[in-house]
Design an enzyme around this catalytic site. Sequence first.
Site: not given
Lengths: 565, 565
Positions: B79, B81, B102, B113, B282, B310, B390, B418
Amino acid sequence: MSTATFNKKHKTDLEIAQSAKLRHIREVAGSVGISEDQLEMYGNYKAKLPLHLIDEAKVAKSHLVLVTAMTPTPAGEGKTTTSIGLTEGLNKIGKQTTVVLREPSLGPVFGMKGGAAGGGYSQVVPMEDINLHFTGDFAAIEKANNLLAALIDNNIQNPKNNLGIDPRTVEWKRVMDMNDRALRNIVTGLGGKPGGMMRETGFNITAASEIMAILCLAKDIEDLKEKIGNIYVGDTYDGKAVFARDLNAQGAMAVLLKDAIKPNLVQTLEGNPAIIHGGPFANIAQGTNSVIATKMGMSLTEYVVTEAGFGADLGAEKFLNIKCGYSGLSPKAVVLVATIRALKYHGGQPLQELTIPDTVSLAKGLANLEKHIENIRIYGLPAVVSINKFVSDTNEEVAIIEKRCKELGVSVAICEGWEFGGEGTTKLASQVVEAVEGFDGKYKPVYDWNWSVKEKIEAVARKIYGARDVEFLPKAKQNLRKIERIGLNDKPICIAKTQNSFSDDPKWLGKPENFTLTVREIEIASGAGFSIPVTGNMLRMPGLPALPAAEGMDIDNAGRITGLS
Amino acid sequence: MSTATFNKKHKTDLEIAQSAKLRHIREVAGSVGISEDQLEMYGNYKAKLPLHLIDEAKVAKSHLVLVTAMTPTPAGEGKTTTSIGLTEGLNKIGKQTTVVLREPSLGPVFGMKGGAAGGGYSQVVPMEDINLHFTGDFAAIEKANNLLAALIDNNIQNPKNNLGIDPRTVEWKRVMDMNDRALRNIVTGLGGKPGGMMRETGFNITAASEIMAILCLAKDIEDLKEKIGNIYVGDTYDGKAVFARDLNAQGAMAVLLKDAIKPNLVQTLEGNPAIIHGGPFANIAQGTNSVIATKMGMSLTEYVVTEAGFGADLGAEKFLNIKCGYSGLSPKAVVLVATIRALKYHGGQPLQELTIPDTVSLAKGLANLEKHIENIRIYGLPAVVSINKFVSDTNEEVAIIEKRCKELGVSVAICEGWEFGGEGTTKLASQVVEAVEGFDGKYKPVYDWNWSVKEKIEAVARKIYGARDVEFLPKAKQNLRKIERIGLNDKPICIAKTQNSFSDDPKWLGKPENFTLTVREIEIASGAGFSIPVTGNMLRMPGLPALPAAEGMDIDNAGRITGLS
């Protein structure tokens, strides 16, 4: 000057600081030859300085002046105020000078003592920022300290990646920059298996963290990492010592400290350069700013004024035997701050009556100051007594101190920096210059690092504190064996002792004699490179008072703060 | 572009970020009309912005785009990215856009993570600073939170200034920005009378602090103080509710937050403005950046892209029903991030095999995405599905999603931010502009604040999660009575629920149906202005994994960091 004085009397430290017209930090930096592109600015009035500005050739030529004090009353005798005022005075008489100080701890700011940015017309600014989060150094130190704690408990928790650490031996505590007595002694890891292995531990205040001590002794990032790697964590079930490097912790911890290691440039109220960096307490740690900060100041100006915490028995002793021992620095003069109120207090006058003139108590209390003067001479350094003047002091009282100093052959001056800034300290400044120019030596340490830890403790206790004997309680004796095992025997010692007395009894004022110093235990700080003999009843996490200063603070939509002192 | 692609494949996020040529922050600010004298710079690439730059007239005209996601895999679906990439794309097609995000939490950075500054060629920079202490906001929030805790325990300790707080009722916990499971459940106040009153408590991670929630909903300092004053602390022995204002805590806590309340300006890799401010999770909090930051972005540019944490069942639901409800904001389009791997995961393919093509699992997993699309329509907002591409995705797999979206009449685009930055998102950007320009309404809330807390929980559970029933355990029923007593009944709810499922069972993937949502307890956040129904087995303090990311990090004397992700 009388009108100005009248107005001043109605202003708090915060109001004086808030009404000051500050120079942009790039101008302050420019005045000592630092160009703007070398600054990492935090707003317009604070900047971090890159370590490559340290120039050992300039350090060797600069004059370092150490400000210390007689044994203080609980309110403190104004070492920081004197250091700042003296800096203004030295600049006024043509000696370019930087003041190098410690960063205040938030605990006392919200508790009772207040901030530590000087007072009256001898302050460093921006006062609010310096007294609050400043540039985040304390927060970074706290985080690095607590990352190691999390890695230790995680290693114990996790059967796949386990060093076999015995949870009962873990000595590493978490820290928080807060006066919070409820965190002194805690049990963590409750709630069954998902909540970790239950064990007894606690929090210290951040200023007491070994990471703080390390940061203040480190030369650069590589040295910082090596010192962090050397931190002793606890033992394995087989009795093998475990260090932070065994947990691969030093890299990530140093990453957290990447900015905290850089010293912070701010200014005095008169626009002179001030470097504020690191903040270990002097009763429970080495009590002085970072080696990096001191050397940075000495790379910038001809004179550097710095302070070490509490009385000379604590801050100055550790400044000389630890900081100077590790860094090769040596002060050329020592300013000994005395106040009429502290002298009377040590002569027996009650705390509530210290503003009442009392020449009898004063004369009796001089014994405390004299012992500190004697100690400075043991180090072979020239002393200048600075009387931090209060409105309630009488001329008669001042004359008694001046007379005694003259008898002892020690230089003495009245410091009126609090009331008048640099205008009030030019006489003190001249005497300091005279002392510096008349001295061409180096301090003499009180002990040789090669002596045993026991011998080193005895040397400080006898020569500096004036003790007759030192008693080692069973735990301390046990600790001595561990120190030997870990290989910390040939390193300096950093005694934790009350700041209120030469002895380990905070109630014994004046000049205690024929006493026994009791060493309760000896903590290991193998990362910082010293051991910590703990005497008497020292605590490493303070509590809040009945009416915390926090309750009187406020801020409005314009960002205007009130109640901060 | 093939050579560039080849090189990119060998670079980590950190290496891409470190090799970027950054614009001075004053240039980034200048590009959106902010002059240098309005900036509070933190080095050359970060600055705090003054609140007076918020202009409600401009806010009303700016277009807000919310980026949310389908139910994610444990790795996250990109999200942040996508938000950054979309911002680059919008700027590329001529729509001046700010991304508002954030701040990352340090816990995950040192855990598993990693950071939260985007990825590949869609990042915000300086990446290391953003992922570490940034401008100190988290540290300030932590300190304000823990000052209140110290004041509570100090009040209980001190007989002279005592509110009669029953230690067994204190619900206020301390916080630390660290993954440290050993602090989840602790006993404080051991060591007899000087160590405080013994009681059971614990630490949450800083992102879960009510102070974080408050900071993210506050309008200005005065509003911040009022909200802090409203924090529920516990009860007296007489059963009377005690609030932070009863401890006179709000002034000092707001003083600690004086800089943290100001949003931070940085930049994207392509030099576009990025505002990063606040960081509630979240799953356990409202999961979106501050109202101040979003309004600041909308005061600066025509478009603002923002994200909520999330899946859309958590972040988007709270963004709309809490943040938009309190602030009057409304997004004009919602971007729903989906990945081939997450769709296959929800269709039953095992986590370790998600890079293997599997159209059967993919088709099955679409049910999850479809429920999220349905939910966005419940709010009455236009959705754009963004497929975060991806390298392992096949054309056949992509075609299946595109076909299904067309059948549902929902706009869909492939996001290659990305790999290519803004070049890879212009198509997505055009579709977002089309959606925004075709919509002239406001979101429809899922519940009316005037309904009872019970009714509000049932509305979210049934309409958004797809639950059949809601069960309230005894403690939750008890909490409902307390909520009534404290006067929090007419405020929104902020459900704590697993991010891995629409249900409260993290293992139930896809589109769960006919399930009962279990509400274990309901926490009170009367300062933030919501209650927190806790479902399933949610924890508010994470732990470190078997091999923490911290162990692989390093830094050298040049300040070069490795191992941060």
